[in-house]
Design an enzyme around this catalytic site. Structure first.
Site, mmCIF file in Angstrom:
data_model
loop_
_atom_site.group_PDB
_atom_site.id
_atom_site.type_symbol
_atom_site.label_atom_id
_atom_site.label_comp_id
_atom_site.label_asym_id
_atom_site.label_seq_id
_atom_site.Cartn_x
_atom_site.Cartn_y
_atom_site.Cartn_z
ATOM 1 N N SER A 180 0.811 -1.281 0.011
ATOM 2 C CA SER A 180 -0.117 0.052 -0.059
ATOM 3 C C SER A 180 0.722 1.331 -0.039
ATOM 4 C CB SER A 180 -0.844 0.119 1.185
ATOM 5 O OG SER A 180 -1.510 0.987 1.333
ATOM 6 N N SER A 235 -0.586 4.053 0.716
ATOM 7 C CA SER A 235 -1.404 4.980 1.715
ATOM 8 C C SER A 235 -0.502 5.512 2.760
ATOM 9 C CB SER A 235 -2.807 4.383 2.197
ATOM 10 O OG SER A 235 -3.408 4.061 1.061
ATOM 11 N N LYS A 251 -14.046 -3.610 1.503
ATOM 12 C CA LYS A 251 -15.060 -2.324 1.139
ATOM 13 C C LYS A 251 -16.424 -2.586 1.264
ATOM 14 C CE LYS A 251 -11.567 -0.110 -1.923
ATOM 15 N NZ LYS A 251 -11.659 0.583 -3.258
ATOM 16 N N GLY A 262 -15.424 -4.868 -10.830
ATOM 17 C CA GLY A 262 -14.994 -5.010 -9.405
ATOM 18 C C GLY A 262 -15.303 -3.959 -8.812
ATOM 19 N N ALA A 310 -13.545 -1.279 -7.668
ATOM 20 C CA ALA A 310 -13.488 0.197 -8.196
ATOM 21 C C ALA A 310 -14.252 0.469 -9.191
ATOM 22 C CB ALA A 310 -11.697 0.182 -8.801
ATOM 23 N N LYS A 324 -20.879 -12.416 -13.594
ATOM 24 C CA LYS A 324 -20.648 -11.829 -12.348
ATOM 25 C C LYS A 324 -20.863 -10.029 -12.255
ATOM 26 C CE LYS A 324 -16.393 -13.458 -9.858
ATOM 27 N NZ LYS A 324 -15.011 -13.157 -9.968
ATOM 28 N N TYR A 382 -1.426 2.193 -10.984
ATOM 29 C CA TYR A 382 -0.574 3.134 -10.821
ATOM 30 C C TYR A 382 0.779 2.552 -10.268
ATOM 31 C CZ TYR A 382 -2.086 2.069 -5.956
ATOM 32 O OH TYR A 382 -2.315 1.388 -4.761
ATOM 33 N N GLY A 405 -3.340 6.205 -12.941
ATOM 34 C CA GLY A 405 -3.942 5.852 -11.604
ATOM 35 C C GLY A 405 -3.537 6.655 -10.225
HETATM 36 P P1 NAP Z 1 -11.309 -6.242 -7.882
HETATM 37 O O1 NAP Z 1 -12.518 -5.577 -6.986
HETATM 38 O O2 NAP Z 1 -10.736 -7.208 -7.659
HETATM 39 O O3 NAP Z 1 -11.717 -6.070 -9.585
HETATM 40 C C1 NAP Z 1 -11.078 -6.444 -10.443
HETATM 41 C C2 NAP Z 1 -11.716 -6.510 -12.059
HETATM 42 O O4 NAP Z 1 -10.939 -6.708 -12.946
HETATM 43 C C3 NAP Z 1 -12.704 -7.556 -11.865
HETATM 44 O O5 NAP Z 1 -13.851 -7.426 -12.679
HETATM 45 C C4 NAP Z 1 -12.108 -8.643 -12.327
HETATM 46 O O6 NAP Z 1 -12.674 -9.744 -13.180
HETATM 47 C C5 NAP Z 1 -11.217 -8.004 -13.610
HETATM 48 N N1 NAP Z 1 -10.152 -8.918 -14.086
HETATM 49 C C6 NAP Z 1 -9.171 -9.096 -13.116
HETATM 50 N N2 NAP Z 1 -7.986 -9.787 -14.052
HETATM 51 C C7 NAP Z 1 -8.465 -9.522 -15.224
HETATM 52 C C8 NAP Z 1 -7.861 -10.274 -16.564
HETATM 53 N N3 NAP Z 1 -6.794 -10.741 -16.489
HETATM 54 N N4 NAP Z 1 -8.613 -9.824 -17.489
HETATM 55 C C9 NAP Z 1 -9.863 -9.071 -17.609
HETATM 56 N N5 NAP Z 1 -10.245 -8.774 -16.458
HETATM 57 C C10 NAP Z 1 -9.748 -8.958 -15.311
HETATM 58 O O7 NAP Z 1 -10.297 -4.933 -7.896
HETATM 59 P P2 NAP Z 1 -10.704 -3.246 -7.784
HETATM 60 O O8 NAP Z 1 -10.484 -2.854 -6.521
HETATM 61 O O9 NAP Z 1 -11.867 -3.077 -8.691
HETATM 62 O O10 NAP Z 1 -9.188 -2.830 -8.556
HETATM 63 C C11 NAP Z 1 -9.070 -2.749 -9.784
HETATM 64 C C12 NAP Z 1 -7.650 -2.243 -10.138
HETATM 65 O O11 NAP Z 1 -7.966 -0.854 -9.880
HETATM 66 C C13 NAP Z 1 -6.461 -2.624 -9.391
HETATM 67 O O12 NAP Z 1 -5.545 -2.677 -10.156
HETATM 68 C C14 NAP Z 1 -6.303 -1.535 -8.376
HETATM 69 O O13 NAP Z 1 -5.061 -1.282 -8.080
HETATM 70 C C15 NAP Z 1 -6.916 -0.142 -9.178
HETATM 71 N N6 NAP Z 1 -7.362 0.723 -8.306
HETATM 72 C C16 NAP Z 1 -6.692 1.994 -8.266
HETATM 73 C C17 NAP Z 1 -7.394 3.124 -7.527
HETATM 74 C C18 NAP Z 1 -6.513 4.441 -7.643
HETATM 75 O O14 NAP Z 1 -6.580 5.196 -6.712
HETATM 76 N N7 NAP Z 1 -5.685 4.530 -8.635
HETATM 77 C C19 NAP Z 1 -8.229 2.560 -6.676
HETATM 78 C C20 NAP Z 1 -8.843 1.588 -6.658
HETATM 79 C C21 NAP Z 1 -8.358 0.618 -7.628
HETATM 80 P P3 NAP Z 1 -13.261 -11.092 -12.122
HETATM 81 O O15 NAP Z 1 -14.443 -10.669 -11.291
HETATM 82 O O16 NAP Z 1 -13.584 -11.959 -13.221
HETATM 83 O O17 NAP Z 1 -12.214 -11.544 -11.387
#
Ligand code: NAP
Length: 511
Positions: free
Chosen positions: A245, A247, A301, A363, A365, A389, A456, A477
Site C-alpha cells: 500500500s 497509503s 470495502k 470489481g 473500483a 458476475k 498506478y 492511476g
Molecule cells: P477487484 O475488485 O478485484 O476487480 C477487478 C476487476 O478486474 C474484476 O472485474 C476482475 O474480473 C477483472 N479482472 C481481473 N483480472 C482480469 C484479467 N486478466 N482480464 C480481464 N479482467 C480482469 O479490484 P478493484 O478494487 O476493482 O481494482 C481494480 C484495479 O484498479 C486494481 O489494479 C487497483 O489497484 C486499481 N485501483 C486503483 C485505484 C486508484 O486510486 N488509482 C483505486 C482503486 C483501485 P473477475 O471479477 O472476473 O475477477
C-alpha cells in the site's frame, strides 16, 4: 516524543561488508544490532577485532538456527564468541542478546542484557508463563530487558503480545514485544509510544532481518515512531495485503505537514469481524489504540458496511466504503473513490455529459467509477471477463455490458473508436503477475479522446504506453490515488489537505 530506541539490525556475510553497514546504520540508529550469526564462520573473529568506534550502543547477537538465527552453532562456539567479543571490546558500549536457552558468562552480568525468546511458528498459548519464567530465571541480572518475538498471521494474533507490553509496564519491567509478520507491523511502529524499550528496523527496504520489519528510514521519517505517544491518533489501511500500500506514505506526509499528532499504519486484516470486535468496537475491544479512522481496501470495502453506525449517501449508492471516521466511538463510512476518480477526469476532459465511456472490469473500483460517470452524465458500457458476475453492477447502474476476454493475447475484438474515453478498472498492467499486459493495443485505442488507467504501479503502464503510441491523451492511476486520499484527509481532519506534499511522497516512493 517517547523514550524508546530504534535499533537497526545489520546482517552481512563478510566482516568488511558488516563494517560498512555499521557505519551507515550509525546515522539512523540509537542502537546497532550486529547479527554476528550472519557472518561466514571464518569472518566472525575478524569482525570482532575490527569493530569501529561509534557513539551508538552496539547490540551483539549470535543466534543459533534453532532460535531463528542464520547459523548452526554449538554451545562451545557460542561461549567462545561471547568471551572474545566482550574482552576485545571492553571500551565499547554493548548490549547483548542472550537467547533464552543459554546464559552468557556471569563475568558480564553488568552488561545490559536482552533475554530473547522467539517463536516463528505462531503465538504460544503460554506466552505469559514464558514471560514469568524469564523474569524469574534471570532475576539476578541487572539491566534486564525481555524480548518476546512471535509470529502473527492475522491482526488479532497481536493482542496477547500487546497486552504483555501493558503488563510489563505496570510491573516496571523493560520489554521489547514483537509481533512478527505483516499483521504485526503496527506493533513495531506504535510500540515505542506505549512504552516498549526498543523497536527493530531494517537498514534498507529489502534487508529485513525478521518478518514485518520496517526500514529505519520509514520508521523515522514516514511513521515518526519516536515522536508518537499514547495520545497519538491512529489511522490505518485495512486490507488483506497491506505490504504494497502507498497509503501510509501519502497520509503520513499529510499528518507531518499539518503538524498533527496522528499516524497512519498498515493494518493487515483477514478476519474483519474479529478485528472489529476485539480491537475496534468500544463495547468489546481488548486493546486501546486510539483508532480515529481507516482507509478500507480489498477485500473489505463491502464487508465493512455492517459494522458502521452511519453510512454516507454516496457510499450507500455505490455499495462500498473506502473510508471510516471514528467519532465518539461511532463508525462513519464514506466513499472517496468516486470523487477521487472523477476529479482528474473532469479536469482533463471537461464536461462529461453524453461522453461515451468504455469501462473495463466490474470489481470494487468499477462500482465507484460507474457511479461517478453516470452522475456526471456519461454513457457507460462495461466490458467484463465474467459477464454473469458483472450482472449486479449492470443492474444497479443500468449500463450496457459486453464481454472482455481474459488474457493478453485475447484482447477485445472491438476497437474503441465508437467511444470517447476508455477506463481500465482491471489489474491488467499492474506490477506482479499482470505487469506488461495491456487490455488494448494502440490500434484499438486510435480515435479515443482519453485513456484513463486506474493502475498506478508502475506509473507508466503498458496501456498508457499504447495510448502514447496512438497519440491519445492519458491519465494514470496516481491522479485518482491522490485525489481520493485528499478527500479522506478532509473527512478525518476537516483541514485543507496538503495535496502537493501527498503527491510528492507517493511519487518519491513509486519512483
Ligand atoms: P477487484 O475488485 O478485484 O476487480 C477487478 C476487476 O478486474 C474484476 O472485474 C476482475 O474480473 C477483472 N479482472 C481481473 N483480472 C482480469 C484479467 N486478466 N482480464 C480481464 N479482467 C480482469 O479490484 P478493484 O478494487 O476493482 O481494482 C481494480 C484495479 O484498479 C486494481 O489494479 C487497483 O489497484 C486499481 N485501483 C486503483 C485505484 C486508484 O486510486 N488509482 C483505486 C482503486 C483501485 P473477475 O471479477 O472476473 O475477477
Amino acid at each position: 516524543m517517547n523514550n524508546g530506541k530504534i535499533c537497526v539490525s545489520v546482517c552481512a556475510e563478510t566482516a568488511d561488508e558488516l563494517i560498512e553497514q555499521i557505519k551507515r546504520a550509525a546515522d539512523l540508529a540509537d542502537v546497532i544490532e550486529i547479527r554476528f550469526d550472519c557472518l561466514k564462520k571464518e569472518d566472525v573473529q575478524k569482525a570482532v577485532s575490527i569493530l569501529p568506534n561509534t557513539e551508538k550502543h552496539f547490540l551483539a547477537t549470535f543466534r543459533p538456527s534453532e532460535q531463528g538465527g542464520k547459523r548452526d552453532l554449538t554451545l562451545g562456539e557460542r561461549l567462545k564468541f561471547w568471551e572474545s567479543l566482550l574482552w576485545k571490546n571492553k571500551e565499547k558500549k554493548f548490549l547483548v542478546d542472550n537467547e533464552f536457552d543459554f546464559k552468557i558468562p556471569l563475568d558480564f552480568e553488568k552488561t545490559p542484557t536482552i533475554i530473547s525468546f522467539h517463536d516463528f511458528s505462531g503465538v504460544p498459548q503460554n506466552l505469559y508463563a514464558q514471560y514469568d519464567l524469564t523474569t524469574r530465571l534471570f532475576s539476578n541480572r541487572r539491566n534486564l530487558i525481555i524480548k518476546i518475538a512471535v509470529q502473527t498471521n492475522d491482526i488479532t494474533d497481536t493482542i496477547p503480545i500487546w497486552k504483555l507490553l501493558g503488563r510489563a509496564k505496570s510491573e516496571n519491567k523493560e520489554i521489547i514485544p514483537i509481533a512478527m509478520g505483516e499483521s504485526g507491523k503496527w506493533t513495531r511502529i506504535l510500540g515505542l509510544a506505549h512504552g516498549a524499550f526498543m523497536t527493530y528496523a531494517a537498514l534498507d527496504s529489502g534487508q529485513e532481518t525478521a518478518p514485518g520489519q520496517v526500514s529505519a528510514k520509514d520508521l523515522i521519517e514516514v511513521y515518526r515512531a519516536k515522536e508518537l505517544d499514547e495520545t497519538t491518533e491512529v489511522y490505518g489501511i485495512l486490507g488483506s495485503n497491506t505490504s504494497v500500500s502507498m497509503s501510509p506514505y501519502i497520509h503520513n506526509a499529510a499528518f507531518k505537514f499539518l503538524g498533527l499528532n496522528s499516524v497512519f499504519v498498515p493494518l493487515q486484516v483477514h478476519d474483519l469481524d474479529e478485528f472489529m470486535r476485539r480491537m475496534v468496537k468500544a463495547e468489546t475491544r481488548e486493546v486501546e489504540l486510539n483508532f480515529k479512522g481507516f482507509s478500507v481496501t480489498i477485500p473489505h470495502k463491502q464487508a465493512i458496511i455492517k459494522h458502521l453506525d452511519f453510512i454516507d449517501e454516496t457510499a450507500k449508492k455505490i455499495g462500498a466504503v473506502n473510508t471510516v471516521k471514528i467519532v465518539d466511538g461511532k463508525l462513519h463510512g464514506y466513499n472517496t473513490d468516486a470523487n477521487g476518480f472523477i476529479e482528474p477526469l473532469l479536469n482533463s476532459y471537461g464536461d462529461l455529459t453524453g461522453a461515451k465511456v468504455a469501462l473495463l472490469g466490474a470489481g470494487g473500483a468499477a462500482r465507484a467509477c460507474v457511479y461517478a460517470l453516470k452522475h456526471a452524465g456519461a454513457v457507460v458500457t462495461i466490458f467484463a471477463r465474467d459477464v454473469a458476475k458483472a450482472k449486479s453492477l449492470v443492474n444497479d447502474f443500468q449500463v450496457e455490458l459486453k464481454e472482455l476476454p481474459k488474457t493478453k493475447d485475447q484482447r477485445p475484438k472491438t476497437n474503441f473508436k465508437d467511444f470517447d474515453i476508455l477506463v481500465n478498472c482491471t489489474p491488467l498492467g499492474m506490477q506482479g503477475k499482470a505487469e506488461g499486459e495491456t487490455p488494448a493495443t494502440d490500434e484499438q485505442l486510435k480515435g479515443l479522446k482519453l485513456v484513463y488507467d486506474l493502475v498506478y504501479i508502475p506509473l507508466q503502464t503498458a496501456l498508457l504506453t499504447e495510448a502514447d503510441k496512438a497519440e491519445v491523451p492519458k491519465i494514470g492511476g496516481i491522479a485518482m490515488l491522490i485525489a481520493q486520499a485528499v478527500e479522506q484527509q478532509k473527512i478525518w481532519t476537516a483541514l485543507d489537505a496538503p495535496m502537493e506534499e501527498m503527491s510528492r511522497a507517493a511519487l518519491e516512493k513509486l519512483s
